[in-house]
Design a protein around this motif. Structure first.
Motif, PDB file in Angstrom:
ATOM      1  N   THR A   1      -7.729   4.415   6.062  1.00 36.10           N
ATOM      2  CA  THR A   1      -8.292   3.147   6.491  1.00 36.10           C
ATOM      3  C   THR A   1      -9.589   2.856   5.744  1.00 36.10           C
ATOM      4  O   THR A   1     -10.265   3.766   5.264  1.00 36.10           O
ATOM      5  CB  THR A   1      -8.591   3.141   8.000  1.00 36.10           C
TER       6      THR A   1
ATOM      7  N   GLN B   1       0.841  -1.184   0.000  1.00 35.22           N
ATOM      8  CA  GLN B   1       0.000   0.000   0.000  1.00 35.22           C
ATOM      9  C   GLN B   1       0.885   1.245   0.000  1.00 35.22           C
ATOM     10  O   GLN B   1       1.997   1.217   0.506  1.00 35.22           O
ATOM     11  CB  GLN B   1      -0.925  -0.006   1.210  1.00 35.22           C
TER      12      GLN B   1
ATOM     13  N   LYS C   1      -9.045  -1.340   8.723  1.00 32.91           N
ATOM     14  CA  LYS C   1      -7.766  -1.801   8.188  1.00 32.91           C
ATOM     15  C   LYS C   1      -7.123  -0.702   7.356  1.00 32.91           C
ATOM     16  O   LYS C   1      -7.798   0.026   6.660  1.00 32.91           O
ATOM     17  CB  LYS C   1      -7.974  -3.032   7.303  1.00 32.91           C
ATOM     18  N   ASP C   2      -5.786  -0.625   7.435  1.00 31.62           N
ATOM     19  CA  ASP C   2      -5.072   0.335   6.600  1.00 31.62           C
ATOM     20  C   ASP C   2      -5.247  -0.041   5.141  1.00 31.62           C
ATOM     21  O   ASP C   2      -5.042  -1.186   4.753  1.00 31.62           O
ATOM     22  CB  ASP C   2      -3.584   0.362   6.956  1.00 31.62           C
ATOM     23  N   ALA C   3      -5.650   0.926   4.322  1.00 32.16           N
ATOM     24  CA  ALA C   3      -5.911   0.681   2.904  1.00 32.16           C
ATOM     25  C   ALA C   3      -4.867   1.338   2.011  1.00 32.16           C
ATOM     26  O   ALA C   3      -4.750   1.006   0.843  1.00 32.16           O
ATOM     27  CB  ALA C   3      -7.301   1.200   2.532  1.00 32.16           C
ATOM     28  N   GLY C   4      -4.123   2.295   2.533  1.00 32.80           N
ATOM     29  CA  GLY C   4      -3.166   3.020   1.717  1.00 32.80           C
ATOM     30  C   GLY C   4      -3.844   4.158   0.973  1.00 32.80           C
ATOM     31  O   GLY C   4      -5.045   4.386   1.092  1.00 32.80           O
TER      32      GLY C   4
ATOM     33  N   THR D   1      -1.804   7.537   6.145  1.00 35.12           N
ATOM     34  CA  THR D   1      -2.439   6.516   5.335  1.00 35.12           C
ATOM     35  C   THR D   1      -3.950   6.692   5.444  1.00 35.12           C
ATOM     36  O   THR D   1      -4.421   7.656   6.047  1.00 35.12           O
ATOM     37  CB  THR D   1      -1.996   5.095   5.767  1.00 35.12           C
TER      38      THR D   1
ATOM     39  N   THR E   1       4.387  -2.798   3.283  1.00 37.17           N
ATOM     40  CA  THR E   1       3.585  -3.990   3.482  1.00 37.17           C
ATOM     41  C   THR E   1       2.539  -3.709   4.558  1.00 37.17           C
ATOM     42  O   THR E   1       2.649  -2.741   5.314  1.00 37.17           O
ATOM     43  CB  THR E   1       4.461  -5.178   3.913  1.00 37.17           C
ATOM     44  N   ALA E   2       1.542  -4.564   4.633  1.00 39.23           N
ATOM     45  CA  ALA E   2       0.479  -4.402   5.629  1.00 39.23           C
ATOM     46  C   ALA E   2       1.026  -4.627   7.039  1.00 39.23           C
ATOM     47  O   ALA E   2       2.044  -5.286   7.232  1.00 39.23           O
ATOM     48  CB  ALA E   2      -0.648  -5.383   5.337  1.00 39.23           C
ATOM     49  N   GLY E   3       0.327  -4.078   8.019  1.00 41.20           N
ATOM     50  CA  GLY E   3       0.723  -4.228   9.413  1.00 41.20           C
ATOM     51  C   GLY E   3       1.378  -2.978   9.954  1.00 41.20           C
ATOM     52  O   GLY E   3       1.682  -2.036   9.220  1.00 41.20           O
ATOM     53  N   THR E   4       1.608  -2.959  11.257  1.00 43.20           N
ATOM     54  CA  THR E   4       2.170  -1.770  11.897  1.00 43.20           C
ATOM     55  C   THR E   4       3.699  -1.730  11.887  1.00 43.20           C
ATOM     56  O   THR E   4       4.280  -0.670  12.097  1.00 43.20           O
ATOM     57  CB  THR E   4       1.682  -1.658  13.362  1.00 43.20           C
TER      58      THR E   4
END
Length: 99
Positions: free
Chosen positions: A75, A2, A80-83, A73, A19-22
């Motif tokens: 959500t 993202q 969820k983070d979507a970018g 970013t 990449t996804a996640g924190t």
């Protein structure tokens, strides 16, 4: 992957794919995350310990004072983070970034 906006004091603002996640956000801001909701699904992540560590004020943020690096970013409705897409990047640059 993202796209997110990255702003570091003393450097240019840029778009980066993560990449996804924190974990990528923690790495970009250099520590534990503080999450600030900007509205419209936009989220700013910054270093939770920025003030305690006396990190430099980030001159890129136009809506207040953030110390140290930050990432913006967006959500999804589920949280969820979507970018960011291109339209989001233009909105963020116009609304939240001091140039």
């Amino acid at each position: 992957m993202q796209k997110v906006l990255v702003a570091i004091p003393g450097d240019e603002v840029w778009i980066q794919e993560v990449t996804a996640g924190t974990k990528p956000f923690r790495e970009l801001v250099g520590g534990p995350l503080d999450c600030i909701q900007l509205g419209g699904g936009f989220i700013l992540y910054c270093n939770q310990d920025g003030s305690m560590k006396d990190l430099p004020v980030n001159p890129h943020f136009a809506q207040g004072i953030i110390k140290g690096p930050f990432v913006i970013t967006k959500t999804e409705q589920e949280g969820k983070d979507a970018g960011l897409d291109e339209e989001d990047v233009q909105f963020v640059m116009k609304t939240f970034i001091r140039t």
